[in-house]
Design a protein around this motif. Structure first.
Motif, PDB file in Angstrom:
ATOM      1  N   SER A  70       0.825  -1.201   0.000  1.00 51.98           N
ATOM      2  CA  SER A  70       0.000   0.000   0.000  1.00 51.98           C
ATOM      3  C   SER A  70       0.860   1.252   0.000  1.00 51.98           C
ATOM      4  CB  SER A  70      -0.897   0.003   1.237  1.00 51.98           C
ATOM      5  OG  SER A  70      -1.639   1.207   1.291  1.00 51.98           O
ATOM      6  N   THR A  71       0.422   2.260  -0.744  1.00 48.79           N
ATOM      7  CA  THR A  71       1.079   3.566  -0.698  1.00 48.79           C
ATOM      8  C   THR A  71       0.384   4.493   0.294  1.00 48.79           C
ATOM      9  OG1 THR A  71      -0.274   4.355  -2.525  1.00 48.79           O
ATOM     10  CG2 THR A  71       1.874   3.403  -3.085  1.00 48.79           C
ATOM     11  N   LEU A  72      -0.774   4.076   0.813  1.00 50.05           N
ATOM     12  CA  LEU A  72      -1.550   4.914   1.720  1.00 50.05           C
ATOM     13  C   LEU A  72      -1.334   4.578   3.189  1.00 50.05           C
ATOM     14  CD1 LEU A  72      -4.941   4.872  -0.186  1.00 50.05           C
ATOM     15  CD2 LEU A  72      -3.189   6.638  -0.238  1.00 50.05           C
ATOM     16  N   TYR A  73      -1.078   3.325   3.484  1.00 51.78           N
ATOM     17  CA  TYR A  73      -1.031   2.854   4.868  1.00 51.78           C
ATOM     18  C   TYR A  73       0.312   2.223   5.180  1.00 51.78           C
ATOM     19  CZ  TYR A  73      -5.993   3.083   3.686  1.00 51.78           C
ATOM     20  OH  TYR A  73      -7.208   3.490   3.228  1.00 51.78           O
ATOM     21  N   ASP A  74       0.714   2.342   6.440  1.00 54.62           N
ATOM     22  CA  ASP A  74       1.942   1.689   6.896  1.00 54.62           C
ATOM     23  C   ASP A  74       1.692   0.235   7.265  1.00 54.62           C
ATOM     24  OD1 ASP A  74       3.644   4.002   6.734  1.00 54.62           O
ATOM     25  OD2 ASP A  74       2.597   4.776   8.493  1.00 54.62           O
ATOM     26  N   SER A  75       0.460  -0.070   7.606  1.00 53.70           N
ATOM     27  CA  SER A  75       0.135  -1.428   8.039  1.00 53.70           C
ATOM     28  C   SER A  75      -1.308  -1.750   7.681  1.00 53.70           C
ATOM     29  CB  SER A  75       0.330  -1.542   9.554  1.00 53.70           C
ATOM     30  OG  SER A  75      -0.162  -2.757  10.042  1.00 53.70           O
ATOM     31  N   ILE A  76      -1.541  -2.974   7.252  1.00 53.43           N
ATOM     32  CA  ILE A  76      -2.901  -3.463   7.021  1.00 53.43           C
ATOM     33  C   ILE A  76      -2.992  -4.866   7.593  1.00 53.43           C
ATOM     34  CG2 ILE A  76      -4.628  -4.145   5.319  1.00 53.43           C
ATOM     35  CD1 ILE A  76      -3.578  -1.894   3.558  1.00 53.43           C
ATOM     36  N   GLN A  77      -3.944  -5.016   8.509  1.00 58.89           N
ATOM     37  CA  GLN A  77      -4.198  -6.334   9.077  1.00 58.89           C
ATOM     38  C   GLN A  77      -5.629  -6.731   8.760  1.00 58.89           C
ATOM     39  OE1 GLN A  77      -3.135  -6.690  13.209  1.00 58.89           O
ATOM     40  NE2 GLN A  77      -1.023  -6.112  12.831  1.00 58.89           N
ATOM     41  N   ILE A  78      -5.781  -7.998   8.420  1.00 57.73           N
ATOM     42  CA  ILE A  78      -7.088  -8.540   8.088  1.00 57.73           C
ATOM     43  C   ILE A  78      -7.378  -9.685   9.049  1.00 57.73           C
ATOM     44  CG2 ILE A  78      -8.520  -9.587   6.292  1.00 57.73           C
ATOM     45  CD1 ILE A  78      -7.474  -6.880   5.399  1.00 57.73           C
ATOM     46  N   SER A  79      -8.571  -9.680   9.627  1.00 64.97           N
ATOM     47  CA  SER A  79      -8.999 -10.782  10.489  1.00 64.97           C
ATOM     48  C   SER A  79     -10.068 -11.565   9.746  1.00 64.97           C
ATOM     49  CB  SER A  79      -9.542 -10.249  11.808  1.00 64.97           C
ATOM     50  OG  SER A  79      -8.510  -9.554  12.490  1.00 64.97           O
ATOM     51  N   PHE A  80      -9.947 -12.876   9.830  1.00 61.45           N
ATOM     52  CA  PHE A  80     -10.831 -13.722   9.033  1.00 61.45           C
ATOM     53  C   PHE A  80     -11.207 -14.984   9.789  1.00 61.45           C
ATOM     54  CE2 PHE A  80      -6.406 -14.322   8.002  1.00 61.45           C
ATOM     55  CZ  PHE A  80      -6.224 -15.697   8.057  1.00 61.45           C
ATOM     56  N   LYS A  81     -12.322 -15.557   9.370  1.00 61.43           N
ATOM     57  CA  LYS A  81     -12.799 -16.806   9.955  1.00 61.43           C
ATOM     58  C   LYS A  81     -11.876 -17.918   9.502  1.00 61.43           C
ATOM     59  CE  LYS A  81     -16.153 -19.287  11.930  1.00 61.43           C
ATOM     60  NZ  LYS A  81     -16.322 -19.295  13.357  1.00 61.43           N
ATOM     61  N   ASN A  82     -11.458 -18.750  10.438  1.00 60.42           N
ATOM     62  CA  ASN A  82     -10.563 -19.864  10.130  1.00 60.42           C
ATOM     63  C   ASN A  82     -11.386 -21.018   9.561  1.00 60.42           C
ATOM     64  OD1 ASN A  82      -8.409 -21.571   9.938  1.00 60.42           O
ATOM     65  ND2 ASN A  82      -8.191 -21.915  12.128  1.00 60.42           N
ATOM     66  N   ASN A  83     -11.716 -20.870   8.284  1.00 62.27           N
ATOM     67  CA  ASN A  83     -12.451 -21.914   7.567  1.00 62.27           C
ATOM     68  C   ASN A  83     -11.892 -22.009   6.153  1.00 62.27           C
ATOM     69  OD1 ASN A  83     -13.539 -19.727   6.130  1.00 62.27           O
ATOM     70  ND2 ASN A  83     -15.473 -19.757   7.214  1.00 62.27           N
ATOM     71  N   SER A  84     -12.491 -22.799   5.324  1.00 62.96           N
ATOM     72  CA  SER A  84     -11.947 -23.012   3.977  1.00 62.96           C
ATOM     73  C   SER A  84     -12.072 -21.785   3.079  1.00 62.96           C
ATOM     74  CB  SER A  84     -12.627 -24.214   3.324  1.00 62.96           C
ATOM     75  OG  SER A  84     -14.019 -23.976   3.218  1.00 62.96           O
ATOM     76  N   ILE A  85     -12.976 -20.859   3.420  1.00 61.77           N
ATOM     77  CA  ILE A  85     -13.205 -19.682   2.575  1.00 61.77           C
ATOM     78  C   ILE A  85     -12.386 -18.478   3.033  1.00 61.77           C
ATOM     79  CG2 ILE A  85     -14.986 -18.118   1.703  1.00 61.77           C
ATOM     80  CD1 ILE A  85     -17.010 -20.371   2.208  1.00 61.77           C
ATOM     81  N   LEU A  86     -11.985 -18.447   4.295  1.00 60.18           N
ATOM     82  CA  LEU A  86     -11.256 -17.324   4.898  1.00 60.18           C
ATOM     83  C   LEU A  86     -12.037 -16.013   4.760  1.00 60.18           C
ATOM     84  CD1 LEU A  86      -7.557 -18.025   3.806  1.00 60.18           C
ATOM     85  CD2 LEU A  86      -8.858 -19.044   5.661  1.00 60.18           C
ATOM     86  N   ASN A  87     -13.304 -16.023   5.201  1.00 61.94           N
ATOM     87  CA  ASN A  87     -14.141 -14.829   5.149  1.00 61.94           C
ATOM     88  C   ASN A  87     -13.574 -13.711   6.015  1.00 61.94           C
ATOM     89  OD1 ASN A  87     -16.362 -17.279   5.065  1.00 61.94           O
ATOM     90  ND2 ASN A  87     -16.766 -15.619   3.631  1.00 61.94           N
ATOM     91  N   ILE A  88     -13.538 -12.488   5.458  1.00 62.07           N
ATOM     92  CA  ILE A  88     -13.020 -11.319   6.170  1.00 62.07           C
ATOM     93  C   ILE A  88     -14.062 -10.820   7.172  1.00 62.07           C
ATOM     94  CG2 ILE A  88     -12.239  -8.933   5.945  1.00 62.07           C
ATOM     95  CD1 ILE A  88     -11.292  -9.658   3.096  1.00 62.07           C
ATOM     96  N   TYR A  89     -13.619 -10.621   8.435  1.00 62.64           N
ATOM     97  CA  TYR A  89     -14.470 -10.087   9.491  1.00 62.64           C
ATOM     98  C   TYR A  89     -13.988  -8.736  10.005  1.00 62.64           C
ATOM     99  CZ  TYR A  89     -17.447 -14.182   9.930  1.00 62.64           C
ATOM    100  OH  TYR A  89     -18.376 -15.166   9.688  1.00 62.64           O
ATOM    101  N   GLU A  90     -12.736  -8.378   9.723  1.00 59.17           N
ATOM    102  CA  GLU A  90     -12.236  -7.068  10.123  1.00 59.17           C
ATOM    103  C   GLU A  90     -11.104  -6.658   9.192  1.00 59.17           C
ATOM    104  OE1 GLU A  90     -11.631  -5.161  14.289  1.00 59.17           O
ATOM    105  OE2 GLU A  90      -9.744  -6.182  13.799  1.00 59.17           O
ATOM    106  N   ILE A  91     -11.079  -5.355   8.863  1.00 61.97           N
ATOM    107  CA  ILE A  91      -9.984  -4.760   8.099  1.00 61.97           C
ATOM    108  C   ILE A  91      -9.491  -3.560   8.893  1.00 61.97           C
ATOM    109  CG2 ILE A  91      -9.264  -3.701   5.929  1.00 61.97           C
ATOM    110  CD1 ILE A  91     -11.758  -5.058   4.641  1.00 61.97           C
ATOM    111  N   GLU A  92      -8.195  -3.555   9.169  1.00 59.64           N
ATOM    112  CA  GLU A  92      -7.604  -2.482   9.957  1.00 59.64           C
ATOM    113  C   GLU A  92      -6.440  -1.867   9.173  1.00 59.64           C
ATOM    114  OE1 GLU A  92      -6.465  -3.019  14.309  1.00 59.64           O
ATOM    115  OE2 GLU A  92      -4.524  -3.072  13.269  1.00 59.64           O
TER     116      GLU A  92
END
Length: 196
Positions: A70-92
């Motif tokens: 990213s050119t906008l952010y110093d850090s990006i963390q993604i939280s996801f459900k631990n399943n076969s699809i890895l659905n996103i539940y949070e973007i920081e």
């Protein structure tokens, strides 16, 4: 229609935002709550960047800063459900403001007020300032505000002022814009590891 949040320059593309009431209407770096991370990244790369924050692995948080470029952010963390699809539940998305809390607070206010213009009637918190529960020293604080959407998912804009002890452990003072699903927030509140 998805709304793009571009933090660094306070450019908010909020077309028809007054109609938006679902967290999935927002994007950070092209990703949104409910998406599968596998639509964006290889599973091995996602899991190689897994963080060790929680006491169990029902959900996983990965620091994807090295693979998003990213050119906008110093850090990006993604939280996801631990399943076969890895659905996103949070973007920081975060910008580092190490030992510059006055500058962080100024930027936080600007960003929050800009977002709030599109939600004049939304439920929102007053300024909250609290200690971070996972820091045993009690010297780390977070201050910010939240906007709650109709299903209680929320957008948070906050400054994180970590203690000197945590700063030495690679926790950097940051401004964070976070899209969070209520389900993940409820789980996380009971699942953080305590840092000694």
């Amino acid at each position: 229609m998805r709304i793009f949040i571009t933090l660094m320059f306070l450019i908010f593309n909020f077309q028809s935002l007054t109609m938006a009431g679902d967290i999935r209407d927002f994007e950070i770096e092209g990703m949104s709550i409910g998406d599968s991370l596998l639509d964006y990244f290889n599973k091995n790369k996602i899991l190689q960047n897994k963080m060790d924050y929680y006491i169990n692995d029902n959900f996983i948080t990965s620091d994807l800063s090295k693979i998003i470029n990213s050119t906008l952010y110093d850090s990006i963390q993604i939280s996801f459900k631990n399943n076969s699809i890895l659905n996103i539940y949070e973007i920081e998305a975060a910008i580092i403001f190490n030992n510059k809390m006055d500058a962080c607070e100024k930027k936080r206010k600007l960003i929050f007020e800009e977002i709030l213009k599109s939600f004049p009637n939304a439920d929102k918190t007053d300024l909250i300032k609290t200690k971070l529960s996972f820091d045993k020293t009690g010297n780390s604080i977070v201050f910010g505000r939240q906007i709650y959407l109709k299903n209680r998912d929320y957008i948070q804009v906050a400054c994180f002022d970590f203690s000197n002890e945590l700063n030495s452990n690679k926790y950097l003072d940051t401004l964070k814009v976070t899209l969070t699903s209520r389900k993940f927030a409820d789980w996380r509140s009971k699942s953080y590891k305590i840092i000694k």
